[in-house]
Design a protein around this motif. Sequence first.
Motif, short mmCIF file in Angstrom:
data_model
loop_
_atom_site.label_atom_id
_atom_site.label_comp_id
_atom_site.label_asym_id
_atom_site.label_seq_id
_atom_site.Cartn_x
_atom_site.Cartn_y
_atom_site.Cartn_z
N ILE A 41 -21.32 -65.77 -15.33
CA ILE A 41 -21.71 -66.95 -14.56
C ILE A 41 -21.06 -66.92 -13.18
O ILE A 41 -21.70 -67.20 -12.16
CB ILE A 41 -21.33 -68.24 -15.31
CG1 ILE A 41 -22.14 -68.35 -16.62
CG2 ILE A 41 -21.57 -69.47 -14.43
CD1 ILE A 41 -23.63 -68.45 -16.43
N ARG A 42 -19.78 -66.56 -13.15
CA ARG A 42 -19.09 -66.47 -11.85
C ARG A 42 -19.72 -65.36 -10.99
O ARG A 42 -19.87 -65.52 -9.78
CB ARG A 42 -17.60 -66.20 -12.07
CG ARG A 42 -16.85 -67.39 -12.67
CD ARG A 42 -15.35 -67.20 -12.64
NE ARG A 42 -14.90 -66.25 -13.65
CZ ARG A 42 -14.51 -66.60 -14.88
NH1 ARG A 42 -14.54 -67.87 -15.25
NH2 ARG A 42 -14.10 -65.68 -15.74
N ASN A 43 -20.10 -64.26 -11.64
CA ASN A 43 -20.76 -63.18 -10.89
C ASN A 43 -22.09 -63.65 -10.31
O ASN A 43 -22.45 -63.28 -9.19
CB ASN A 43 -20.98 -61.98 -11.79
CG ASN A 43 -19.68 -61.30 -12.21
OD1 ASN A 43 -18.64 -61.52 -11.60
ND2 ASN A 43 -19.74 -60.49 -13.25
N TYR A 44 -22.83 -64.41 -11.10
CA TYR A 44 -24.12 -64.94 -10.62
C TYR A 44 -23.92 -65.78 -9.36
O TYR A 44 -24.69 -65.68 -8.40
CB TYR A 44 -24.78 -65.79 -11.70
CG TYR A 44 -25.40 -65.04 -12.86
CD1 TYR A 44 -25.70 -63.68 -12.78
CD2 TYR A 44 -25.69 -65.70 -14.06
CE1 TYR A 44 -26.27 -63.00 -13.84
CE2 TYR A 44 -26.27 -65.03 -15.13
CZ TYR A 44 -26.55 -63.68 -15.02
OH TYR A 44 -27.11 -63.03 -16.08
N GLU A 45 -22.90 -66.62 -9.39
CA GLU A 45 -22.67 -67.49 -8.24
C GLU A 45 -22.23 -66.69 -7.02
O GLU A 45 -22.70 -66.92 -5.90
CB GLU A 45 -21.61 -68.55 -8.60
CG GLU A 45 -21.49 -69.68 -7.57
CD GLU A 45 -20.33 -69.49 -6.62
OE1 GLU A 45 -20.27 -70.20 -5.60
OE2 GLU A 45 -19.47 -68.61 -6.89
N GLU A 46 -21.36 -65.73 -7.23
CA GLU A 46 -20.86 -64.92 -6.12
C GLU A 46 -21.95 -64.04 -5.51
O GLU A 46 -21.93 -63.77 -4.31
CB GLU A 46 -19.69 -64.06 -6.59
CG GLU A 46 -18.44 -64.86 -6.93
CD GLU A 46 -17.34 -64.00 -7.52
OE1 GLU A 46 -17.60 -62.78 -7.72
OE2 GLU A 46 -16.24 -64.52 -7.78
N SER A 47 -22.90 -63.61 -6.33
CA SER A 47 -23.95 -62.71 -5.85
C SER A 47 -25.15 -63.45 -5.26
O SER A 47 -26.05 -62.81 -4.72
CB SER A 47 -24.43 -61.80 -6.99
OG SER A 47 -25.08 -62.56 -7.99
N GLY A 48 -25.17 -64.78 -5.37
CA GLY A 48 -26.28 -65.54 -4.81
C GLY A 48 -27.39 -65.83 -5.79
O GLY A 48 -28.39 -66.45 -5.42
#
Length: 255
Positions: A23-30
């Motif tokens: 989930i954090r990766n999704y947010e960081e990647s846009g």
Amino acid sequence: MGSEVRFRSVDLARLAGVSTQQIRNYEESGVLPPAPRTESGYRVFEEAHRQALLAFRALMKGYGPVTATPVMRRVHGGDVPGALALVDAAHAALHEERVALSAAAEALRASAGAGPATPSSRPALRVGEVAGLLGVRTSALRVWEAAGLLTPRREHGTGYRLFDPADVRDARLVHTLRGSHYPFDRIRPVLDGLRREGSSEALRVALVARGEALTARTRAMLEGAGALHTYLGSVTAAGRDGEPAGDGEGRPRPR
């Protein structure tokens, strides 16, 4: 939807069946819109993030990550037309697969009952012409030949590969089956049977299975497109509510 709705990373992770790090990766990647932080630095996810996550997961099922990820990034970058262009391109590619499948099925029907291939008065094609016809690189045809799937004759004097109609038919069928991830050792006996008898039940079954897979993918793509449409509607509604639809850099503002 109220702005008081809040989600933790673990809440969204459970919703999607992924890890909190994802989930954090999704947010960081846009893939998800930017999330506000608490004073201690924890992300605070809102209803817009939940909707974006649902849209992305639905897109993944139909379009795969190669298309779904840049679609969401473009939406959150303020480039909705660009996102929709990627969706259009995926549908166009699927249509081309259907056209190729239909051509392969027609080649099989035309060869049924005709017996082994016989010489034809139609002119032979060179490797570049066959590659252009199928939409593949000439190197792919050479790999298939090296694997024993294609047996084009050689032009006397020049040594150029010449593909007669039966060779073009074989190349078309190999292209279709490779698109379904059939390994060479499963394609070879199918072609052998086709050349020997003029038909192949195994190939017919393979083409039917591929058609069913394309239909299932189409349905998944429609579901994903519907989820994206719903999400885009919520982003537009945010702007109509009097709050800018972007965050100042063209990205949708979470609600």
